[in-house]
Scaffold this motif. Structure first.
Motif, PDB file in Angstrom:
ATOM      1  N   UNK A 151       0.827  -1.206   0.000  1.00 48.27           N
ATOM      2  CA  UNK A 151       0.000   0.000   0.000  1.00 48.27           C
ATOM      3  C   UNK A 151       0.869   1.267   0.000  1.00 48.27           C
ATOM      4  N   UNK A 152       1.977   1.216   0.695  1.00 50.32           N
ATOM      5  CA  UNK A 152       2.878   2.369   0.693  1.00 50.32           C
ATOM      6  C   UNK A 152       3.359   2.705  -0.705  1.00 50.32           C
ATOM      7  N   UNK A 153       3.726   1.663  -1.452  1.00 50.37           N
ATOM      8  CA  UNK A 153       4.172   1.873  -2.836  1.00 50.37           C
ATOM      9  C   UNK A 153       3.020   2.360  -3.714  1.00 50.37           C
ATOM     10  N   UNK A 154       1.838   1.787  -3.511  1.00 51.72           N
ATOM     11  CA  UNK A 154       0.684   2.133  -4.349  1.00 51.72           C
ATOM     12  C   UNK A 154       0.240   3.585  -4.172  1.00 51.72           C
ATOM     13  N   UNK A 155       0.289   4.083  -2.955  1.00 50.69           N
ATOM     14  CA  UNK A 155      -0.195   5.445  -2.714  1.00 50.69           C
ATOM     15  C   UNK A 155       0.901   6.494  -2.846  1.00 50.69           C
ATOM     16  N   UNK A 156       2.128   6.055  -3.152  1.00 43.25           N
ATOM     17  CA  UNK A 156       3.217   7.010  -3.298  1.00 43.25           C
ATOM     18  C   UNK A 156       3.686   7.597  -1.984  1.00 43.25           C
ATOM     19  N   UNK A 157       3.646   6.790  -0.918  1.00 41.81           N
ATOM     20  CA  UNK A 157       4.136   7.259   0.380  1.00 41.81           C
ATOM     21  C   UNK A 157       5.631   7.564   0.287  1.00 41.81           C
ATOM     22  N   UNK A 158       6.070   8.555   1.033  1.00 45.60           N
ATOM     23  CA  UNK A 158       7.491   8.901   1.068  1.00 45.60           C
ATOM     24  C   UNK A 158       8.249   8.067   2.090  1.00 45.60           C
ATOM     25  N   UNK A 159       7.499   7.472   3.017  1.00 43.59           N
ATOM     26  CA  UNK A 159       8.127   6.754   4.118  1.00 43.59           C
ATOM     27  C   UNK A 159       7.138   5.764   4.706  1.00 43.59           C
ATOM     28  N   UNK A 160       7.615   4.537   5.003  1.00 44.06           N
ATOM     29  CA  UNK A 160       6.832   3.567   5.755  1.00 44.06           C
ATOM     30  C   UNK A 160       7.333   3.599   7.192  1.00 44.06           C
ATOM     31  N   UNK A 161       6.432   3.829   8.118  1.00 44.72           N
ATOM     32  CA  UNK A 161       6.793   3.888   9.530  1.00 44.72           C
ATOM     33  C   UNK A 161       6.377   2.593  10.206  1.00 44.72           C
ATOM     34  N   UNK A 162       7.353   1.836  10.680  1.00 40.84           N
ATOM     35  CA  UNK A 162       7.076   0.572  11.378  1.00 40.84           C
ATOM     36  C   UNK A 162       7.047   0.869  12.881  1.00 40.84           C
ATOM     37  N   UNK A 163       5.831   0.918  13.436  1.00 39.69           N
ATOM     38  CA  UNK A 163       5.666   1.231  14.850  1.00 39.69           C
ATOM     39  C   UNK A 163       5.866  -0.027  15.680  1.00 39.69           C
ATOM     40  N   UNK A 164       6.770   0.028  16.654  1.00 39.90           N
ATOM     41  CA  UNK A 164       7.098  -1.136  17.483  1.00 39.90           C
ATOM     42  C   UNK A 164       7.116  -0.728  18.957  1.00 39.90           C
ATOM     43  N   UNK A 165       7.550  -1.656  19.792  1.00 35.68           N
ATOM     44  CA  UNK A 165       7.713  -1.367  21.217  1.00 35.68           C
ATOM     45  C   UNK A 165       9.118  -0.854  21.522  1.00 35.68           C
TER      46      UNK A 165
END
Length: 240
Positions: A151-165
């Motif tokens: 989805x990040x690639x499809x919508x043209x996101x500039x950054x994928x944020x992986x939220x963790x602990x």
């Protein structure tokens, strides 16, 4: 809009289902979800377009015992339905806190949520709405990490944020090794060579091939999401 200028205009936030549990064994902790929505609202009010992919582990954990020996595809479809439940809860909390959220599902349950249609998702983002992608990719055998990369690639996101602990990627497990240090940034190739396990292999390869950077940060650290969006030294950047 805030006086602070965001370094990123459009982001894809990957939340695990477990991030909604708080201190509960499974399910959704209302206080936790309200706090996360508050963090998202901060960056939306800065003019950042936010899309979210959410996992379902917190819901599925409650029925996992009964899934032992189950067909993998069936279990994965159950997991997809769990992500829809989380997406609905998250969207409801956002709407109640003054944001406008739209939930879009990769599997067809139109009586509950609208189907994922890329042009419609882009329209919502451009209108300032938060788009929550549910049901992963809509296919078994693929994780919600892969859905986030796709989805990040499809919508043209500039950054994928992986939220963790954990507030980033470390040289070793910081709970076991006090001398472990956090990477400020690391390349995709180096992360793969060191087998750091940031995302599953399919998701990681897709982000690398699309030159879509990943930022790993802690969703439990107050203000961390805003600092990431502002381009400050928060978390770990994985880049091509």
């Amino acid at each position: 809009m805030s006086e602070a200028r965001a370094a990123h205009k459009r982001i894809l936030l990957k939340l695990s289902g477990e991030s909604l549990m708080g201190d509960d064994a499974f399910g959704i902790n209302r206080g936790t979800i309200v706090r996360i929505v508050g963090e998202v609202a901060e960056v939306v009010n800065m003019g950042v377009e936010v899309a979210i992919v959410i996992g379902g582990g917190n819901i599925f954990r409650g029925v996992a015992g009964g899934s032992v020996g189950m067909d993998r595809a069936t279990a994965d479809y159950m997991g997809m339905l769990a992500t829809v439940m989380n997406a609905l809860a998250l969207g409801d909390a956002m709407n109640k806190q003054g944001l406008t959220a739209r939930v879009m599902s990769a599997i067809g349950i139109e009586q509950v949520v609208e189907p994922y249609v890329r042009p419609k998702a882009l329209q919502y983002l451009e209108e300032g709405k938060v788009v929550i992608f549910a049901a992963g990719t809509g296919n078994p055998f693929f994780t919600t990490d892969t859905a986030a990369a796709l989805r990040g690639a499809e919508i043209g996101a500039e950054l994928v944020l992986k939220a963790t602990k954990v507030d980033g990627v470390y040289t070793a497990d910081p709970k076991l090794d006090p001398a472990a240090t956090r990477y400020n940034k690391i390349t995709f190739d180096d992360a793969m060579a060191q087998n750091l396990g940031i995302m599953d292999a399919t998701a990681f390869a897709l982000c690398r091939d699309q030159k879509l950077p990943i930022k790993v940060f802690s969703i439990f650290k107050h203000g961390a999401l805003k600092r990431v969006v502002l381009g400050e030294d928060e978390g770990t950047l994985v880049y091509a």
